[in-house]
Design a protein around this motif. Structure first.
Motif, PDB file in Angstrom:
ATOM      1  N   GLY A 334      30.571  22.051  28.138  1.00 19.42           N
ATOM      2  CA  GLY A 334      31.373  21.682  26.990  1.00 19.42           C
ATOM      3  C   GLY A 334      32.687  21.006  27.309  1.00 19.42           C
ATOM      4  N   ASN A 335      33.071  20.927  28.574  1.00 21.52           N
ATOM      5  CA  ASN A 335      34.362  20.359  28.987  1.00 21.52           C
ATOM      6  C   ASN A 335      35.527  21.038  28.255  1.00 21.52           C
ATOM      7  OD1 ASN A 335      32.998  18.454  30.586  1.00 21.52           O
ATOM      8  ND2 ASN A 335      32.787  17.079  28.841  1.00 21.52           N
ATOM      9  N   ALA A 336      35.357  22.325  27.955  1.00 24.74           N
ATOM     10  CA  ALA A 336      36.368  23.009  27.159  1.00 24.74           C
ATOM     11  C   ALA A 336      37.604  23.363  27.974  1.00 24.74           C
ATOM     12  CB  ALA A 336      35.771  24.272  26.545  1.00 24.74           C
ATOM     13  N   ASN A 337      37.444  23.727  29.215  1.00 30.66           N
ATOM     14  CA  ASN A 337      38.579  24.124  30.059  1.00 30.66           C
ATOM     15  C   ASN A 337      38.351  23.571  31.445  1.00 30.66           C
ATOM     16  OD1 ASN A 337      40.438  25.521  31.721  1.00 30.66           O
ATOM     17  ND2 ASN A 337      40.571  27.167  30.205  1.00 30.66           N
ATOM     18  N   GLN A 338      39.208  22.631  31.827  1.00 30.17           N
ATOM     19  CA  GLN A 338      38.991  21.955  33.106  1.00 30.17           C
ATOM     20  C   GLN A 338      39.267  22.839  34.307  1.00 30.17           C
ATOM     21  OE1 GLN A 338      41.392  21.434  30.966  1.00 30.17           O
ATOM     22  NE2 GLN A 338      43.215  20.416  31.829  1.00 30.17           N
ATOM     23  N   TYR A 339      39.882  24.003  34.061  1.00 27.56           N
ATOM     24  CA  TYR A 339      40.188  24.882  35.189  1.00 27.56           C
ATOM     25  C   TYR A 339      39.292  26.116  35.263  1.00 27.56           C
ATOM     26  CZ  TYR A 339      44.390  22.086  35.792  1.00 27.56           C
ATOM     27  OH  TYR A 339      45.244  21.046  36.004  1.00 27.56           O
ATOM     28  N   SER A 340      38.802  26.599  34.133  1.00 29.80           N
ATOM     29  CA  SER A 340      38.005  27.833  34.172  1.00 29.80           C
ATOM     30  C   SER A 340      36.728  27.734  33.347  1.00 29.80           C
ATOM     31  CB  SER A 340      38.848  29.008  33.664  1.00 29.80           C
ATOM     32  OG  SER A 340      39.268  28.762  32.322  1.00 29.80           O
ATOM     33  N   GLY A 341      36.284  26.525  33.047  1.00 29.45           N
ATOM     34  CA  GLY A 341      35.114  26.373  32.193  1.00 29.45           C
ATOM     35  C   GLY A 341      33.795  26.487  32.912  1.00 29.45           C
ATOM     36  N   ILE A 342      33.806  26.535  34.232  1.00 32.21           N
ATOM     37  CA  ILE A 342      32.544  26.564  34.968  1.00 32.21           C
ATOM     38  C   ILE A 342      32.213  27.970  35.451  1.00 32.21           C
ATOM     39  CG2 ILE A 342      31.365  25.733  37.029  1.00 32.21           C
ATOM     40  CD1 ILE A 342      32.783  23.096  36.697  1.00 32.21           C
ATOM     41  N   ALA A 343      33.162  28.614  36.114  1.00 29.99           N
ATOM     42  CA  ALA A 343      32.907  29.947  36.648  1.00 29.99           C
ATOM     43  C   ALA A 343      34.163  30.782  36.517  1.00 29.99           C
ATOM     44  CB  ALA A 343      32.451  29.878  38.100  1.00 29.99           C
ATOM     45  N   ALA A 344      34.009  32.078  36.326  1.00 32.66           N
ATOM     46  CA  ALA A 344      35.128  32.994  36.215  1.00 32.66           C
ATOM     47  C   ALA A 344      34.808  34.264  36.969  1.00 32.66           C
ATOM     48  CB  ALA A 344      35.423  33.313  34.749  1.00 32.66           C
ATOM     49  N   PHE A 345      35.814  34.788  37.673  1.00 28.12           N
ATOM     50  CA  PHE A 345      35.689  36.034  38.421  1.00 28.12           C
ATOM     51  C   PHE A 345      36.879  36.904  38.019  1.00 28.12           C
ATOM     52  CE2 PHE A 345      33.986  32.489  40.781  1.00 28.12           C
ATOM     53  CZ  PHE A 345      32.713  32.903  41.130  1.00 28.12           C
ATOM     54  N   GLU A 346      36.595  38.041  37.385  1.00 25.71           N
ATOM     55  CA  GLU A 346      37.662  38.871  36.849  1.00 25.71           C
ATOM     56  C   GLU A 346      37.495  40.322  37.287  1.00 25.71           C
ATOM     57  OE1 GLU A 346      38.812  37.917  32.601  1.00 25.71           O
ATOM     58  OE2 GLU A 346      36.818  37.010  32.657  1.00 25.71           O
ATOM     59  N   ALA A 347      38.615  41.045  37.276  1.00 31.66           N
ATOM     60  CA  ALA A 347      38.573  42.476  37.513  1.00 31.66           C
ATOM     61  C   ALA A 347      37.923  43.167  36.327  1.00 31.66           C
ATOM     62  CB  ALA A 347      39.994  43.009  37.722  1.00 31.66           C
ATOM     63  N   ASN A 348      37.481  44.416  36.520  1.00 33.41           N
ATOM     64  CA  ASN A 348      36.798  45.145  35.465  1.00 33.41           C
ATOM     65  C   ASN A 348      37.675  45.324  34.231  1.00 33.41           C
ATOM     66  OD1 ASN A 348      34.500  46.779  34.504  1.00 33.41           O
ATOM     67  ND2 ASN A 348      35.961  48.461  34.634  1.00 33.41           N
ATOM     68  N   ASN A 349      39.007  45.447  34.444  1.00 34.78           N
ATOM     69  CA  ASN A 349      39.897  45.636  33.301  1.00 34.78           C
ATOM     70  C   ASN A 349      40.280  44.327  32.627  1.00 34.78           C
ATOM     71  OD1 ASN A 349      41.659  44.491  35.128  1.00 34.78           O
ATOM     72  ND2 ASN A 349      42.769  46.398  35.530  1.00 34.78           N
ATOM     73  N   ARG A 350      39.745  43.202  33.132  1.00 38.68           N
ATOM     74  CA  ARG A 350      39.947  41.875  32.547  1.00 38.68           C
ATOM     75  C   ARG A 350      41.416  41.459  32.511  1.00 38.68           C
ATOM     76  NH1 ARG A 350      35.465  40.462  29.542  1.00 38.68           N
ATOM     77  NH2 ARG A 350      36.247  38.343  29.807  1.00 38.68           N
ATOM     78  N   THR A 351      42.271  42.026  33.398  1.00 40.57           N
ATOM     79  CA  THR A 351      43.691  41.676  33.380  1.00 40.57           C
ATOM     80  C   THR A 351      44.000  40.502  34.291  1.00 40.57           C
ATOM     81  OG1 THR A 351      44.158  43.280  35.139  1.00 40.57           O
ATOM     82  CG2 THR A 351      44.343  44.037  32.845  1.00 40.57           C
ATOM     83  N   GLN A 352      43.200  40.305  35.330  1.00 42.74           N
ATOM     84  CA  GLN A 352      43.472  39.202  36.232  1.00 42.74           C
ATOM     85  C   GLN A 352      42.180  38.768  36.903  1.00 42.74           C
ATOM     86  OE1 GLN A 352      46.376  41.054  38.818  1.00 42.74           O
ATOM     87  NE2 GLN A 352      44.827  41.518  40.342  1.00 42.74           N
ATOM     88  N   GLY A 353      42.193  37.500  37.338  1.00 40.19           N
ATOM     89  CA  GLY A 353      41.036  36.940  38.008  1.00 40.19           C
ATOM     90  C   GLY A 353      41.280  35.482  38.320  1.00 40.19           C
TER      91      GLY A 353
END
Length: 455
Positions: A334-353
């Motif tokens: 979708g070209n929605a986010n040029q920095y995080s639109g392809i893959a994301a790796f986050e902590a279980n609490n979703r506070t950082q990644g």
């Protein structure tokens, strides 16, 4: 006396003239011809032929009886049904067949039959229907057993149009009774045979045991079924007691494109001692994973499916790409986010990644500032480290807080870009503070906003 002489003379004349005897007729038509004196009218004088009348004891006592002898048994209170009188069971006419007396006319009325009297077959009977039909009709409004054979062996409920085998109160159109096998191999559990051989060792059909419907194919009398359906909705193939909704016992489960596709154009799952595998043949364009949602219908009807992943025969894997050219090719749909639109790796609490997009790498999560770290394996050198304060350390996990960039090493130095004077002057946009090493003058130089100045 005179009348008897006339009758005797007539008889003698008839016998001499024709070798036939006539009673009340001068012209007998048979060896012995008896003609009624008055065959019409209202005369009250009795006419007929009286044969000898005896009781059963007299009949069974006779000896030297000629075959076809006719008698009338007027009493069966004497004698016994033995010997030549074995068939004398009622008053009536009997003839001698050379062995015993046989009933000629039953004393009972003609209306006595299987429809209004019970009876016992004395021999095998065959009904020849020819082109005629044989039907049983019932007007019963109550009850469940309106026609049966040997009790519950076969029973018809004419009120509800049901047939029972093993029950006289069928609950369904065809009811095989309430008995079931005590186990998956109990021969009593095999209820309905579509086919079985003469020895009973090739049973094809349905069975039941312990709230389980069985499907048999070529089973012996005590063999377990090949497939079962439990009352909890579980299906077992090769497992008579499935523990999952679909329980398959075996080493291969396959799906073919067609019956004639052979060993190609199919998908199969293998489970061997070496492990489990998923195999796809005939997948020259790759094996694809598609998802979508229904607007109507089920199982693909009115669906728009999107290919989310593709595995190619050469080993390349594509996500959002049906023709991956690399081992892993991920395309942002979708070209929605040029920095995080392809893959994301986050902590279980979703506070950082960290997020990876087509334009770079960016920290993600609810925290405003998070560390972005590139760490060496184990106790190796740290290649690059960033802090939440915005400074970057290379060669150190704790860059100086007052330094935007902290380069730390005891064995290596900082090497700026190296170029000649001509190459330096070819830089068209020169911000103040830009630093290079001039290989033409062997000097470290920086641009002060107006000119290049040597250190």
């Amino acid at each position: 006396m005179k009348k008897n002489i006339i009758i005797l003379s007539t008889l003698l004349f008839s016998v001499l003239a024709f070798s036939q005897v006539g009673v009340n007729t001068p012209t007998p038509k048979a060896t012995f011809d008896i003609t009624a004196k008055a065959s019409r009218g209202t005369a009250i004088t009795a006419e007929g032929l009286l044969v000898p009348r005896v009781d059963r004891q007299r009949a069974q006592s006779m000896t030297g009886v000629v075959t076809s002898t006719l008698i009338y048994v007027d009493s069966v209170t004497t004698g016994t049904q033995t010997g030549t009188a074995a068939q004398i069971d009622a008053v009536g006419y009997y003839y001698f067949n050379g062995t015993s007396w046989v009933k000629l006319i039953a004393a009972a009325p003609a209306s006595v039959n299987i429809y209004n009297n019970n009876g016992t077959l004395t021999d095998n009977r065959t009904v020849q229907q020819a082109g005629n039909t044989l039907a049983f009709t019932s007007t019963a409004t109550t009850g469940t057993n309106h026609f049966s054979v040997d009790g519950s062996t076969f029973s018809v409920d004419a009120v509800n149009n049901r047939v029972g085998m093993g029950t006289t109160a069928p609950q369904n159109r065809l009811d095989l009774g309430s008995t079931a096998g005590s186990s998956a191999t109990d021969v009593n559990g095999k209820k309905l045979a579509v086919y079985n051989n003469a020895t009973g060792s090739s049973f094809y059909g349905l069975g039941v045991h312990s709230n389980t419907l069985q499907i048999h194919a070529a089973s012996t009398a005590t063999a377990a079924p090949g497939m079962v359906l439990t009352n909890t909705g579980r299906v077992g193939i090769g497992d008579p007691a499935p523990v999952a909704n679909f329980d398959l016992v075996g080493n291969t489960f396959g799906i073919k494109n067609s019956t004639g596709s052979g060993s190609w154009d199919n998908l199969w799952f293998n489970v061997t001692a070496q492990g489990a595998t998923i195999n796809a043949s005939g997948a020259e364009s790759g094996m694809q994973f598609r998802v979508g949602k229904n607007t109507a219908g089920t199982y693909g009807d009115s669906q728009t499916l999107t290919t989310v992943a593709t595995m190619m025969p050469d080993g390349n894997m594509g996500i959002g790409n049906t023709t991956p050219g690399e081992r892993l090719s991920v395309v942002d749909g979708g070209n929605a986010n040029q920095y995080s639109g392809i893959a994301a790796f986050e902590a279980n609490n979703r506070t950082q990644g960290v997020g990876i997009g087509w334009a770079g790498i960016q920290s993600i999560g609810t925290n405003g500032s998070v560390a972005l770290n590139l760490n060496a394996k184990g106790s190796g050198n740290i290649i690059m480290q960033t802090q939440s304060t915005g400074n970057v350390g290379i060669g150190t996990a704790s860059p100086n807080a007052n330094a935007l960039l902290d380069l730390t090493s005891t064995t290596r130095g900082f090497l700026p870009p190296r170029m000649t004077t001509a190459q330096r002057d070819a830089i068209t946009t020169r911000p103040a503070g830009l630093m290079v090493y001039n290989s033409s003058t062997a000097r470290l130089e920086y641009f002060n906003g107006t000119a290049w100045v040597a250190f």
